[in-house]
Design an enzyme around this catalytic site. Structure first.
Site, PDB file in Angstrom:
ATOM      1  N   HIS A 303      23.429 -73.076 -13.121  1.00 11.60           N
ATOM      2  CA  HIS A 303      22.433 -73.719 -13.980  1.00 11.60           C
ATOM      3  C   HIS A 303      21.641 -72.649 -14.710  1.00 11.60           C
ATOM      4  CE1 HIS A 303      18.949 -76.200 -15.150  1.00 11.60           C
ATOM      5  NE2 HIS A 303      19.761 -77.217 -15.035  1.00 11.60           N
ATOM      6  N   ASP A 360      24.841 -82.261 -12.467  1.00 11.68           N
ATOM      7  CA  ASP A 360      25.847 -82.806 -13.385  1.00 11.68           C
ATOM      8  C   ASP A 360      27.198 -82.970 -12.707  1.00 11.68           C
ATOM      9  OD1 ASP A 360      24.159 -82.880 -15.717  1.00 11.68           O
ATOM     10  OD2 ASP A 360      24.268 -80.709 -15.739  1.00 11.68           O
TER      11      ASP A 360
END
Length: 425
Positions: A303, A360
């Site tokens: 991330h 995600d």
């Protein structure tokens, strides 16, 4: 009384400001006036664009707080409506306050009937995000009584309308794409249950909301409600700084979220799992991910902000298994997801580089298991993030130091030159 800490740039002192938690910031608001120089920070990776009391992220430690409350506690113990109230108002509601808030949101869920005609102007194969951009932007043409941003009451009404109508707008975008009739909201259902019914129900029979699916989707909404000054939130603030009406600002946020580097990450992660196809092919793709000369990347891992485990992914890890069990999912893609997660978490390469599964990776798998097509993934993200956008927009409008956004640049084009007539070039 102690002196305010400062840093010297040239012969001038610039104050160092401290927030309630997190890194200190250098106040350079007077830098250009004093020195004639700007700072250069592409992507704003080292620049605080505003002061905010909504959300705090510590990427190194894997911390995400909404108004001080850890995201894990909110996702496990709270509801999306309660988190929405918290973000908008700063404190968790009492039972009476929450009941009143839910009542208000529930009674704003219907769309103006003429908007159904607006949908029919789109092609059947239009992307749901294109539809949502257009419909949300058009709300200002239907709700004139909540566009005066100087009126706190109108701002509140606009905020409630946006949060309430976004599930209806998203569900209608889906229904239009598959050629099914629109379903009106049903007031006795929860916020998330209502959305599931409007999306997957049909007029010919009663839709029964699966409580496991409802809870899982509510968690996904909570986990996506706000995430500090990300690209789409910054877009909403920048649009709002000009005095634009709230519906236009949220439409701008939706447009930014549509980008594959932002809201499209869960769709990319699911597409990667489908490319891998079978669990026995996982080692091949892990080897490719480690190869610097191979363009393949494991989507849904790592991330931009979190250099540790994404705290939202911890909740999703458990939710994946609950949904699979409740829906009796049997699909090689989901087997790939679970085994890839297990193998990556044990692989020294991914552990050393802190490439952990992020939210995600899991949310795309869950949404697909529930029955959403990948084109709806970003639309669901926009639905959930609307409350964060609205809260950030309200905070910005209320800030006495708020100014219209005007980033500077490092100009590298030609210096001044004279125009040459076309017959002399």
């Amino acid at each position: 009384m102690t002196d305010t800490p400062s840093i010297k740039i040239g012969d001038q002192d610039y104050a160092i400001l401290s927030g309630s938690v997190g890194p200190d910031v250098i106040d350079i608001r007077k830098l250009y006036g004093r020195t004639g120089q700007f700072t250069y920070d592409p992507g704003f990776t080292s620049t605080a664009s505003c002061e905010s009391g909504l959300t705090y992220i510590d990427g190194d430690e894997g911390v995400l707080l909404h108004r001080g409350y850890p995201i894990g506690q909110l996702a496990e113990e709270s509801s999306f409506m309660e988190v929405s109230y918290l973000l908008l108002n700063g404190e968790l509601p009492s039972k009476d306050e929450l009941d009143k808030f839910v009542w208000t949101i529930t009674r704003h869920t219907m769309l103006h009937e003429q908007l159904a005609t607006f949908y029919r102007g789109f092609r059947r194969d239009a992307h749901p995000m294109a539809v949502m951009c257009g419909v949300v932007g058009a709300l200002s043409a239907f709700y004139h009584d909540s566009t005066d941003i100087t009126d706190p009451y109108q701002r509140m009404v606009a905020s409630h309308r946006l949060i309430a109508k976004m599930p209806t707008i998203a569900a209608m975008a889906y229904k239009y794409s598959v050629g099914q009739p629109f379903l009106y909201p049903k007031n006795e259902l929860s916020y998330t249950g209502n959305f599931l019914r409007m999306t997957f129900g049909v007029p010919a029979e009663e839709y029964i909301v699966n409580p496991v699916v409802e809870k899982a989707l509510d968690r996904i909404f909570i986990l996506h409600a706000d995430h500090e000054q990300n690209a789409s939130t910054s877009t909403v603030r920048l649009a709002g700084s000009s005095g634009a009406n709230p519906f236009a600002c949220i439409a701008a946020g939706i447009a930014c979220l549509w980008g594959p580097a932002h809201g499209g990450a869960n769709e990319a992660a699911l597409n990667m799992l489908r490319e891998i196809g079978r669990p026995e092919r996982i080692p091949e793709y892990i080897a490719r991910a480690k190869d610097k000369n191979d363009p393949f990347r494991l989507m849904g891992f790592g991330h931009r902000v979190y250099k540790n485990y994404d705290p939202r992914a911890t909740v999703m890890q458990k939710t994946v298994r609950e949904v699979f069990a409740a829906l009796k999912v049997s699909d090689p893609v989901f087997d790939v997801a679970l085994q890839l997660e297990e193998m990556a978490l044990k692989d020294d390469y991914f552990v050393e580089k802190k490439l952990f599964p992020n939210v995600d990776f899991y949310s795309g798998v869950i949404l697909s298991a529930i029955g959403f097509p990948t084109t709806m993934f970003t639309a669901l993200f926009a639905l959930a993030r609307t409350v964060g956008w609205v809260a950030q927009w309200n905070e910005m409008i209320s800030d006495p130091d708020q100014k219209i956004g005007r980033p500077r640049q490092l100009y590298t084009g030609p210096t001044q030159r004279d125009y040459v007539a076309i017959d002399q070039r």
